[in-house]
Scaffold this motif. Sequence first.
Motif, PDB file in Angstrom:
ATOM      1  N   ILE A  40       0.869  -1.171   0.000  1.00 43.24           N
ATOM      2  CA  ILE A  40       0.000   0.000   0.000  1.00 43.24           C
ATOM      3  C   ILE A  40       0.909   1.224   0.000  1.00 43.24           C
ATOM      4  CG2 ILE A  40      -1.757   1.267   1.298  1.00 43.24           C
ATOM      5  CD1 ILE A  40      -2.218  -1.583   2.719  1.00 43.24           C
ATOM      6  N   VAL A  41       0.672   2.165  -0.883  1.00 39.03           N
ATOM      7  CA  VAL A  41       1.479   3.381  -0.958  1.00 39.03           C
ATOM      8  C   VAL A  41       0.592   4.573  -0.605  1.00 39.03           C
ATOM      9  CG1 VAL A  41       2.991   4.796  -2.383  1.00 39.03           C
ATOM     10  CG2 VAL A  41       2.846   2.335  -2.796  1.00 39.03           C
ATOM     11  N   THR A  42       1.027   5.373   0.343  1.00 36.94           N
ATOM     12  CA  THR A  42       0.270   6.564   0.733  1.00 36.94           C
ATOM     13  C   THR A  42       1.087   7.816   0.448  1.00 36.94           C
ATOM     14  OG1 THR A  42       1.048   6.796   3.024  1.00 36.94           O
ATOM     15  CG2 THR A  42      -0.724   5.198   2.615  1.00 36.94           C
ATOM     16  N   ALA A  43       0.402   8.961   0.429  1.00 38.98           N
ATOM     17  CA  ALA A  43       1.038  10.220   0.005  1.00 38.98           C
ATOM     18  C   ALA A  43       1.413  11.120   1.176  1.00 38.98           C
ATOM     19  CB  ALA A  43       0.113  10.962  -0.959  1.00 38.98           C
ATOM     20  N   HIS A  44       1.648  10.552   2.349  1.00 36.33           N
ATOM     21  CA  HIS A  44       2.104  11.379   3.479  1.00 36.33           C
ATOM     22  C   HIS A  44       3.436  12.056   3.122  1.00 36.33           C
ATOM     23  CE1 HIS A  44      -0.611   8.499   5.529  1.00 36.33           C
ATOM     24  NE2 HIS A  44      -0.875   9.549   6.304  1.00 36.33           N
ATOM     25  N   HIS A  45       3.534  13.333   3.497  1.00 36.51           N
ATOM     26  CA  HIS A  45       4.747  14.083   3.169  1.00 36.51           C
ATOM     27  C   HIS A  45       5.354  14.698   4.432  1.00 36.51           C
ATOM     28  CE1 HIS A  45       2.149  17.587   3.508  1.00 36.51           C
ATOM     29  NE2 HIS A  45       1.326  17.032   2.622  1.00 36.51           N
ATOM     30  N   ALA A  46       6.408  15.496   4.236  1.00 37.61           N
ATOM     31  CA  ALA A  46       7.181  16.004   5.378  1.00 37.61           C
ATOM     32  C   ALA A  46       6.337  16.871   6.312  1.00 37.61           C
ATOM     33  CB  ALA A  46       8.391  16.788   4.876  1.00 37.61           C
ATOM     34  N   ASP A  47       5.440  17.665   5.748  1.00 37.83           N
ATOM     35  CA  ASP A  47       4.605  18.516   6.600  1.00 37.83           C
ATOM     36  C   ASP A  47       3.631  17.691   7.433  1.00 37.83           C
ATOM     37  OD1 ASP A  47       4.709  21.751   5.755  1.00 37.83           O
ATOM     38  OD2 ASP A  47       5.582  20.347   4.332  1.00 37.83           O
ATOM     39  N   ASP A  48       3.135  16.580   6.873  1.00 36.12           N
ATOM     40  CA  ASP A  48       2.306  15.660   7.668  1.00 36.12           C
ATOM     41  C   ASP A  48       3.096  15.147   8.866  1.00 36.12           C
ATOM     42  OD1 ASP A  48       0.029  15.734   5.996  1.00 36.12           O
ATOM     43  OD2 ASP A  48       0.948  14.282   4.636  1.00 36.12           O
ATOM     44  N   ASN A  49       4.370  14.875   8.625  1.00 37.91           N
ATOM     45  CA  ASN A  49       5.243  14.377   9.681  1.00 37.91           C
ATOM     46  C   ASN A  49       5.381  15.399  10.805  1.00 37.91           C
ATOM     47  OD1 ASN A  49       6.746  12.286  10.690  1.00 37.91           O
ATOM     48  ND2 ASN A  49       8.347  12.378   9.140  1.00 37.91           N
ATOM     49  N   ILE A  50       5.581  16.658  10.422  1.00 37.92           N
ATOM     50  CA  ILE A  50       5.687  17.734  11.426  1.00 37.92           C
ATOM     51  C   ILE A  50       4.393  17.842  12.220  1.00 37.92           C
ATOM     52  CG2 ILE A  50       5.988  20.202  11.787  1.00 37.92           C
ATOM     53  CD1 ILE A  50       7.672  20.266   9.239  1.00 37.92           C
ATOM     54  N   GLU A  51       3.259  17.801  11.514  1.00 35.61           N
ATOM     55  CA  GLU A  51       1.959  17.907  12.178  1.00 35.61           C
ATOM     56  C   GLU A  51       1.762  16.792  13.191  1.00 35.61           C
ATOM     57  OE1 GLU A  51       0.023  19.722   8.076  1.00 35.61           O
ATOM     58  OE2 GLU A  51      -0.796  17.868   8.949  1.00 35.61           O
TER      59      GLU A  51
ATOM     60  N   LEU B 201       0.418  27.231  13.317  1.00 34.12           N
ATOM     61  CA  LEU B 201       1.683  26.991  14.010  1.00 34.12           C
ATOM     62  C   LEU B 201       2.848  26.751  13.048  1.00 34.12           C
ATOM     63  CD1 LEU B 201       3.202  26.701  16.623  1.00 34.12           C
ATOM     64  CD2 LEU B 201       2.404  24.328  16.807  1.00 34.12           C
ATOM     65  N   ILE B 202       2.655  25.862  12.075  1.00 36.60           N
ATOM     66  CA  ILE B 202       3.762  25.543  11.166  1.00 36.60           C
ATOM     67  C   ILE B 202       4.192  26.751  10.332  1.00 36.60           C
ATOM     68  CG2 ILE B 202       4.445  24.137   9.169  1.00 36.60           C
ATOM     69  CD1 ILE B 202       2.964  21.808  10.418  1.00 36.60           C
ATOM     70  N   PRO B 203       3.276  27.531   9.785  1.00 41.69           N
ATOM     71  CA  PRO B 203       3.725  28.746   9.067  1.00 41.69           C
ATOM     72  C   PRO B 203       4.545  29.666   9.956  1.00 41.69           C
ATOM     73  CG  PRO B 203       1.443  28.280   8.524  1.00 41.69           C
ATOM     74  CD  PRO B 203       1.818  27.333   9.627  1.00 41.69           C
ATOM     75  N   LEU B 204       4.169  29.774  11.230  1.00 38.46           N
ATOM     76  CA  LEU B 204       4.932  30.620  12.147  1.00 38.46           C
ATOM     77  C   LEU B 204       6.332  30.058  12.369  1.00 38.46           C
ATOM     78  CD1 LEU B 204       5.124  32.999  14.087  1.00 38.46           C
ATOM     79  CD2 LEU B 204       4.047  31.564  15.848  1.00 38.46           C
ATOM     80  N   LEU B 205       6.436  28.751  12.545  1.00 37.60           N
ATOM     81  CA  LEU B 205       7.741  28.116  12.742  1.00 37.60           C
ATOM     82  C   LEU B 205       8.632  28.312  11.512  1.00 37.60           C
ATOM     83  CD1 LEU B 205       6.590  24.809  14.482  1.00 37.60           C
ATOM     84  CD2 LEU B 205       7.869  26.677  15.545  1.00 37.60           C
ATOM     85  N   LYS B 206       8.033  28.204  10.327  1.00 37.96           N
ATOM     86  CA  LYS B 206       8.805  28.398   9.096  1.00 37.96           C
ATOM     87  C   LYS B 206       9.208  29.863   8.921  1.00 37.96           C
ATOM     88  CE  LYS B 206       6.964  24.433   6.538  1.00 37.96           C
ATOM     89  NZ  LYS B 206       6.196  23.980   5.361  1.00 37.96           N
TER      90      LYS B 206
END
Length: 435
Positions: free
Chosen positions: A119-130, A198-203
């Motif tokens: 099974i292949v899913t499309a989770h990406h780096a920002d999902d990981n941060i979240e 939160l993430i936009p602020l961190l970036k």
Amino acid sequence: MLEKLKKHINQNFPFLENSRLLLATSGGIDSMVLAHLLHQLNYDIALCHCNFQLRGLESFGDQNFVQEYATANQIPLFLTQFDTEAFANDYKLSTQIAARELRYNWFYELLETEGYDYIVTAHHADDNIETFLINLSRGTGLEGLVGIPAKNDKIIRPLLVFSREEIQEYAKQNNIQWREDSSNASDKYLRNKIRHHLIPLLKELNPKFLESFQKTQIYLNQSQELVEDAAVMVYQQVAKEEGDTILFNLEQLLRLPNYKSYLYQWLNEFGFTAWEDVYDLVEAQSGKQVFSADFRLLKDRTTLILSPIQEEEAEVFFIEKDIITIETPLQLSFSKVNEIKNASHSTIYVDEDQLVYPLLLRKWEEGDVFQPFGMNGKTKKLSKLFKDEKLSLIEKENRWVLWSGNQIVWVVGIRQDERFRINATTKNILKISLG
């Protein structure tokens, strides 16, 4: 991005080249970009789409969009629909957890029935941060901070090295169409609040935040591996496995300055959540227990005993005359012999003419009394026998007793009853063996 993904897969997932892949496809930008990338790289893929029926016509719009994409690109497609809210209510789950359960159960079913490998899913780096920030906000151990695994059993997540911005840029450059989930715009969910604010602020505070975060994830994963290695080594000194039961030696455990951490590592996979209750068992009185959904942890004098919660077994088993062996609930053999050889806890010899058939085999009960072999007619409660034998609660619960009429013949594996012993007038000797 195409070349970067190709290199990433070749280095980390080379086995995908000759595998059949199920791509979880919602219709959103992440899964549509991944579908485009894998299709361009000529991987053997099929799309699978779940309609959770949570957004009315919008959910069916997503379904139709994925169907049209699959048809246009000649990619196999699997579709299913779920009454997610009913499932969540029936099993008392949140809507998000219910959707996850339904989704992955169906994915694994497809692997089996349709002959796909991963099974292949499309989770990406920002999902990981979240996910990291969600776990951090709720309180978690190290395993909650190491992030989403790139490979977990049959699930592969090849986009974890890419940011949301990279995915969005690729979609624009390649004119990739997608469906926008209206719920993603709402701050109703914690994940969306973190994503939008939160993430936009961190970036903004650190333009290289994503790069720094990925390095931190690498260090955390390395630390987790060290913890797991230490847990395995110490486990070998403290724990003893007996069938499906694990015994933890409390004397050895208490020599560890951080024994609670080890208990957590060893027991976490068994579904325990009341950790303070688990830790308190170490100093509790014998007989105290803590339960998870499928297991229990019992304090028994100098041992913690982990065992599965057993389903109720049939209460009574009848054994007719001339039976040679039984397999359930115990393996017992019966044979007529001419002499006594090597009587033991697991083999007894009785005067068959004293038996009343059918014999009865059941678990012991409070109040059961027998006449211990060699005690000249004195009676003893089984509860007292078990105490003298220093049986744990689990050992007592699993103790079977063989009866003839209303008299005990054998506390199986422990002691024979005096009333059925061989004597000078015995004509027929029956040998009964355990195992």
